[in-house]
Design an enzyme around this catalytic site. Structure first.
Site, short mmCIF file in Angstrom:
data_model
loop_
_atom_site.label_atom_id
_atom_site.label_comp_id
_atom_site.label_asym_id
_atom_site.label_seq_id
_atom_site.Cartn_x
_atom_site.Cartn_y
_atom_site.Cartn_z
N HIS A 33 -5.25 62.49 127.46
CA HIS A 33 -4.32 62.15 128.53
C HIS A 33 -5.01 61.95 129.87
CE1 HIS A 33 -1.47 63.67 125.45
NE2 HIS A 33 -0.79 62.64 125.90
N ALA A 115 11.14 50.10 124.06
CA ALA A 115 10.40 49.73 125.27
C ALA A 115 10.43 48.22 125.52
CB ALA A 115 8.96 50.21 125.15
N ASP A 133 1.63 54.46 125.97
CA ASP A 133 1.23 55.64 125.19
C ASP A 133 1.98 55.65 123.87
OD1 ASP A 133 0.08 58.04 124.50
OD2 ASP A 133 1.40 59.27 125.75
#
Length: 337
Positions: A33, A115, A133
């Site tokens: 991350h 999305a 992600d």
């Protein structure tokens, strides 16, 4: 189709799996991350001084990317879109000790939807940073969020000179697929820098080195990367490690321009994932090899790249059926995130 979610408890750590594939291990998820988020955020802060930054996270329902974005006071708005309500619920319960309650922060707005549909309805020039992600695609249909059309939408909603960072695949275990994504971003008008790194839990699952793609409609200069100053209390990322991440073995990177782009119509990425080249034997010390440093390369974008027809899915299926039995004992399973 619903996903199968599984959480494994390991002493003081947890490992999270979707459909049997590791998404993160709490012992080292910070490596993943911090690379995914922090270089893009820091470059945006440099490019847009004294600006209230707006960030879109696509996927990332575990809240871990949002946690690291919230380190930066310059970020005033984070929109997160994830289609899986179960993952979002875990983020607010089981994952909360790890994401520090990121999805409950005032700056964060959550959208539970696909999305692609979400981003296609957004106005132009809306975000300074977009973080993708997503999990590793399991089907041809899932490669749509790795397509040229998807990256064109990201480019459209980014403010000019804005940044995007993409969770990719392994450049040494799925070399062709990695450079397919690289070329696909370039074909969408985005100047692109590839990165690679080692994540121990991914290596333990035989996923190889992991790759990211950092991109912008404006060239990312070496000088910009070299001026990055990191926030305090990072678990892994250092200035030296950022610089090192842009260096690739020449054998892995030299043919990058030969690979076709992935589009919604021609799902070339899926073909490469099924039938790709494994270069895991090239993992040895880069100091002993010829290298390509992508900090020194600015490859031109082009909307003409890869316009010839990709192999259709019938050809993919035929190849796979002919080879699955003979290769079963020698091939590594496809890596996931």
């Amino acid at each position: 189709m619903s996903n199968s979610l599984f959480i494994e408890q390991q002493n003081d750590y947890i490992a999270f799996y979707i459909n049997g594939e590791l998404q993160f291990h709490s012992q080292d998820e910070a490596i993943y991350h911090e690379y995914l988020v922090i270089p893009a955020i820091k470059l945006a802060i440099s490019r847009f001084p004294d600006t209230d930054l707006r960030v879109l996270i696509c996927g990332g329902g575990d809240g871990l990317a949002a946690r690291d974005i919230l380190r930066f006071s310059e970020v005033k708005q984070i929109d997160l879109v994830d289609y899986d309500p179960e993952v979002l619920e875990l983020a607010k319960t089981v994952f909360k000790p790890y994401n520090h309650g990121s999805l409950e922060q005032e700056k964060v707005t959550i959208y539970t939807e696909e999305a692609f549909g979400f981003i296609s309805q957004l106005p132009e020039n809306h975000y300074h940073i977009v973080i993708s992600d997503f999990t590793y695609p399991n089907t041809a249909e899932e490669t749509a969020i790795y397509s040229r059309e998807w990256f064109q939408e990201i480019n459209r909603v980014l403010i000019p000179a804005g940044l995007t960072c993409i969770n990719a695949v392994s450049p040494n275990y799925n070399t062709e697929a990695f450079w397919c994504l690289y070329q696909t971003l370039i074909s969408a008008g985005l100047f692109t820098k590839p990165l690679q790194l080692n994540i121990p839990s991914f290596s333990d699952h035989d996923y190889g080195k992991w790759g990211f793609l950092l991109a912008s409609s404006e060239v990312i200069q070496r000088e910009e990367i070299e001026k990055i100053s990191l926030p305090d209390n990072l678990q892994y990322l250092t200035y030296e490690k950022i610089i090192q991440a842009f260096i690739f073995d020449e054998e892995i990177a030299k043919n990058r321009q030969q690979f076709m782009v992935n589009t919604i119509e021609n799902k070339q990425l899926f073909y490469y994932l099924l039938n790709g080249i494994d270069n895991s034997e090239l993992e040895s010390n880069l100091e002993a090899k010829e290298i390509i440093n992508f900090l020194d390369i600015n490859e031109e974008t082009s909307t003409e790249i890869g316009n010839s027809n990709a192999l259709d899915l019938d050809t993919v299926a035929k190849f796979w059926l002919e080879n699955i039995y003979t290769q079963a004992d020698t091939e590594k399973p496809p890596n996931r995130h």
